[in-house]
Design an enzyme around this catalytic site. Structure first.
Site, PDB file in Angstrom:
ATOM      1  N   GLY A  17       0.830  -1.370  -0.137  1.00  0.00           N
ATOM      2  CA  GLY A  17       0.062  -0.130   0.025  1.00  0.00           C
ATOM      3  C   GLY A  17       0.780   1.167   0.170  1.00  0.00           C
ATOM      4  N   ARG A  39       6.419  -8.915   6.561  1.00  0.00           N
ATOM      5  CA  ARG A  39       6.507  -9.760   5.534  1.00  0.00           C
ATOM      6  C   ARG A  39       7.986  -9.824   4.783  1.00  0.00           C
ATOM      7  NH1 ARG A  39       0.643  -8.830   2.989  1.00  0.00           N
ATOM      8  NH2 ARG A  39       1.189  -6.803   3.878  1.00  0.00           N
ATOM      9  N   ASP A  65       7.797  -7.137  13.912  1.00  0.00           N
ATOM     10  CA  ASP A  65       6.358  -7.123  14.078  1.00  0.00           C
ATOM     11  C   ASP A  65       6.265  -5.934  15.041  1.00  0.00           C
ATOM     12  OD1 ASP A  65       3.788  -7.292  15.020  1.00  0.00           O
ATOM     13  OD2 ASP A  65       4.028  -9.229  15.523  1.00  0.00           O
ATOM     14  N   SER A 142      -4.815   9.782   9.195  1.00  0.00           N
ATOM     15  CA  SER A 142      -6.030   9.421   8.662  1.00  0.00           C
ATOM     16  C   SER A 142      -7.281  10.504   8.710  1.00  0.00           C
ATOM     17  CB  SER A 142      -6.823   8.164   8.978  1.00  0.00           C
ATOM     18  OG  SER A 142      -8.211   7.834   8.319  1.00  0.00           O
ATOM     19  N   TYR A 155      -9.881   2.497  15.820  1.00  0.00           N
ATOM     20  CA  TYR A 155      -9.054   2.935  14.892  1.00  0.00           C
ATOM     21  C   TYR A 155      -9.023   4.397  14.800  1.00  0.00           C
ATOM     22  CZ  TYR A 155      -7.295   4.004  10.174  1.00  0.00           C
ATOM     23  OH  TYR A 155      -6.543   4.394   9.061  1.00  0.00           O
ATOM     24  N   GLY A 186      -8.031  10.029   2.996  1.00  0.00           N
ATOM     25  CA  GLY A 186      -9.417   9.436   3.242  1.00  0.00           C
ATOM     26  C   GLY A 186      -9.055   7.977   2.545  1.00  0.00           C
ATOM     27  N   VAL A 188      -8.184   4.722   0.489  1.00  0.00           N
ATOM     28  CA  VAL A 188      -7.137   4.641  -0.782  1.00  0.00           C
ATOM     29  C   VAL A 188      -7.364   3.200  -1.017  1.00  0.00           C
ATOM     30  CG1 VAL A 188      -4.616   4.964  -1.288  1.00  0.00           C
ATOM     31  CG2 VAL A 188      -5.655   6.286   0.556  1.00  0.00           C
TER      32      VAL A 188
HETATM   33  N1  LIG Z   1      -6.067   2.773   2.637  1.00  0.00           N
HETATM   34  C1  LIG Z   1      -6.859   3.511   3.507  1.00  0.00           C
HETATM   35  O1  LIG Z   1      -7.970   3.793   3.041  1.00  0.00           O
HETATM   36  C2  LIG Z   1      -6.297   4.513   4.428  1.00  0.00           C
HETATM   37  C3  LIG Z   1      -6.749   5.423   4.764  1.00  0.00           C
HETATM   38  C4  LIG Z   1      -6.329   6.531   5.867  1.00  0.00           C
HETATM   39  C5  LIG Z   1      -5.259   6.249   6.479  1.00  0.00           C
HETATM   40  N2  LIG Z   1      -4.599   4.904   6.078  1.00  0.00           N
HETATM   41  C6  LIG Z   1      -3.152   4.733   6.804  1.00  0.00           C
HETATM   42  O2  LIG Z   1      -2.121   4.395   5.699  1.00  0.00           O
HETATM   43  C7  LIG Z   1      -1.181   3.498   6.802  1.00  0.00           C
HETATM   44  C8  LIG Z   1      -0.757   2.409   5.595  1.00  0.00           C
HETATM   45  O3  LIG Z   1      -1.951   1.623   5.187  1.00  0.00           O
HETATM   46  P1  LIG Z   1      -2.148   1.068   3.945  1.00  0.00           P
HETATM   47  O4  LIG Z   1      -3.557   1.677   3.404  1.00  0.00           O
HETATM   48  O5  LIG Z   1      -1.027   1.269   3.005  1.00  0.00           O
HETATM   49  O6  LIG Z   1      -2.724  -0.326   4.365  1.00  0.00           O
HETATM   50  P2  LIG Z   1      -2.006  -1.959   3.952  1.00  0.00           P
HETATM   51  O7  LIG Z   1      -1.840  -1.994   2.655  1.00  0.00           O
HETATM   52  O8  LIG Z   1      -2.517  -2.945   4.753  1.00  0.00           O
HETATM   53  O9  LIG Z   1      -0.533  -1.742   4.433  1.00  0.00           O
HETATM   54  C9  LIG Z   1      -0.231  -1.860   5.935  1.00  0.00           C
HETATM   55  C10 LIG Z   1       1.217  -1.996   6.144  1.00  0.00           C
HETATM   56  O10 LIG Z   1       1.373  -1.924   7.413  1.00  0.00           O
HETATM   57  C11 LIG Z   1       2.248  -3.022   7.963  1.00  0.00           C
HETATM   58  N3  LIG Z   1       2.173  -3.404   9.345  1.00  0.00           N
HETATM   59  C12 LIG Z   1       0.750  -3.717   9.606  1.00  0.00           C
HETATM   60  N4  LIG Z   1       0.937  -4.294  10.973  1.00  0.00           N
HETATM   61  C13 LIG Z   1       2.106  -4.349  11.286  1.00  0.00           C
HETATM   62  C14 LIG Z   1       2.931  -5.016  12.302  1.00  0.00           C
HETATM   63  N5  LIG Z   1       2.336  -5.555  13.513  1.00  0.00           N
HETATM   64  N6  LIG Z   1       4.184  -4.754  12.334  1.00  0.00           N
HETATM   65  C15 LIG Z   1       4.704  -4.281  11.176  1.00  0.00           C
HETATM   66  N7  LIG Z   1       4.170  -3.785  10.158  1.00  0.00           N
HETATM   67  C16 LIG Z   1       2.719  -3.913  10.250  1.00  0.00           C
HETATM   68  C17 LIG Z   1       1.825  -4.103   7.047  1.00  0.00           C
HETATM   69  O11 LIG Z   1       3.046  -4.884   6.536  1.00  0.00           O
HETATM   70  P3  LIG Z   1       2.981  -6.452   6.991  1.00  0.00           P
HETATM   71  O12 LIG Z   1       1.728  -7.069   6.921  1.00  0.00           O
HETATM   72  O13 LIG Z   1       4.047  -7.120   6.078  1.00  0.00           O
HETATM   73  O14 LIG Z   1       3.619  -6.427   8.388  1.00  0.00           O
HETATM   74  C18 LIG Z   1       1.584  -3.185   5.459  1.00  0.00           C
HETATM   75  O15 LIG Z   1       3.024  -3.030   4.961  1.00  0.00           O
HETATM   76  C19 LIG Z   1      -2.006   3.059   7.876  1.00  0.00           C
HETATM   77  O16 LIG Z   1      -1.176   3.860   9.058  1.00  0.00           O
HETATM   78  C20 LIG Z   1      -3.414   3.444   7.685  1.00  0.00           C
HETATM   79  O17 LIG Z   1      -4.031   3.721   8.867  1.00  0.00           O
HETATM   80  C21 LIG Z   1      -4.891   4.193   4.919  1.00  0.00           C
END
Ligand SMILES: NC(=O)c1ccc[n+]([C@@H]2O[C@H](COP(=O)([O-])OP(=O)(O)OC[C@H]3O[C@@H](n4cnc5c(N)ncnc54)[C@H](OP(=O)(O)O)[C@@H]3O)[C@@H](O)[C@H]2O)c1
Length: 266
Positions: A17, A39, A65, A142, A155, A186, A188
């Protein structure tokens, strides 16, 4: 003045992401990248891809982790030996559904990753940045930070922490040349929703027009960090929406939860 050129950046949550996109957009300009997630295969694949973009880039991957306090504090301690000029606290997760039926492990992970790891890593790099009078921290928050969000109660509260924390340390360090920005996207399209969805009750996604492409989110965030903006909300729809939320938080909250309920029942 903080510059991305030749910087040494640490990106948490780089395996997917938004974090992976940060690595891709920084690769042509940075001097070194330290990529953190659980991962390892994903991180290794990304490393190979980044080296094709910029063979001179130094890319280290670390499998951590961040919800595991020992692994997370080991990472934080190791940073004393490797100066970081740009910390991107991106790793995060949500849990979608009523709080009354939330699982304890998922609650724990959200607080550990979204709040504790972000704070501890910031604490680990900030003294070095202050000593060098140079550095930047981008905390990925967020739009959920701006108002209580039924269905994402914990969250949204963790992201409210991220905004409050980011703004407070920004003021504490304002005379020292450190840039601190909170990124508030927002919706993504990433793996976020899949991770946040409870198997028992998949719910509908936000409308497509509210989504911003991941490339645009990261581009806006990197621009904001260079310009030292306190908060960045990518995308016009979300910017307008959050402006309205600041003026009318409670009526908007009632309206939004009614619409969400109707969509879920349809
Ligand atoms: N996508 C949206 O709609 C959205 C909107 C607003 C804000 N955000 C924020 O954007 C950020 C990135 O999210 P994303 O949308 O890119 O989601 P994503 O595709 O699920 O990616 C999340 C990332 O966080 C890592 N992660 C999760 N738990 C972890 C742990 N215990 N230890 C180490 N790494 C961990 C995952 O890696 P592994 O699983 O490999 O550990 C992955 O690389 C987050 O903070 C999220 O709250 C996302």
């Amino acid at each position: 003045m903080f510059r991305l050129d030749n910087c040494s950046a640490l990106i948490t949550g780089a395996s997917a992401g938004i974090g992976r996109e940060f690595a891709r957009q920084l690769a042509p300009r940075a001097g070194s990248l330290l990529l953190v997630a659980r991962r390892q295969n994903r991180l290794e694949q990304l490393r190979a891809e980044l080296l094709t973009i910029n063979p001179a880039l130094r890319v280290d991957v670390r499998t951590v982790d961040l919800a595991n306090e020992r692994e997370m504090t080991d990472l934080a301690q190791s940073l004393a030996a490797e100066p970081i000029d740009l910390l991107i606290n991106n790793a995060g997760l949500g849990d979608r559904g009523d709080f009354a039926t939330a699982d304890y492990p998922r609650l724990h992970q959200q607080v550990q990753v979204n709040i504790l790891a972000l704070s501890v890593l910031t604490r680990a790099v900030l003294p070095g940045m202050l000593a060098r009078k140079l550095g930047a921290i981008l905390n990925v928050s967020s739009t959920a930070a701006f108002l209580p969000l039924p269905g994402y109660a914990v969250y949204a509260a963790t992201k409210a922490y991220v905004n409050s924390f980011s703004q407070a340390i920004r003021v504490e360090t304002r005379r020292c040349g450190i840039h601190i920005t909170a990124l508030c996207p927002g919706p993504v399209h990433t793996e976020f929703e899949e991770v946040a969805t409870r198997a028992a009750r998949p719910l509908r996604s936000a409308p497509e027009f509210t989504h911003v492409p991941v490339e645009d989110v990261v581009h806006a965030a990197l621009r904001a960090i260079v310009r030292n903006k306190p908060i960045v909300i990518p995308g016009l729809v979300m910017k307008l929406g959050m402006g309205m939320t600041r003026l009318l938080p409670l009526p908007l909250l009632r309206f939004a939860s009614r619409v969400a309920d109707e969509r879920d029942q349809a």
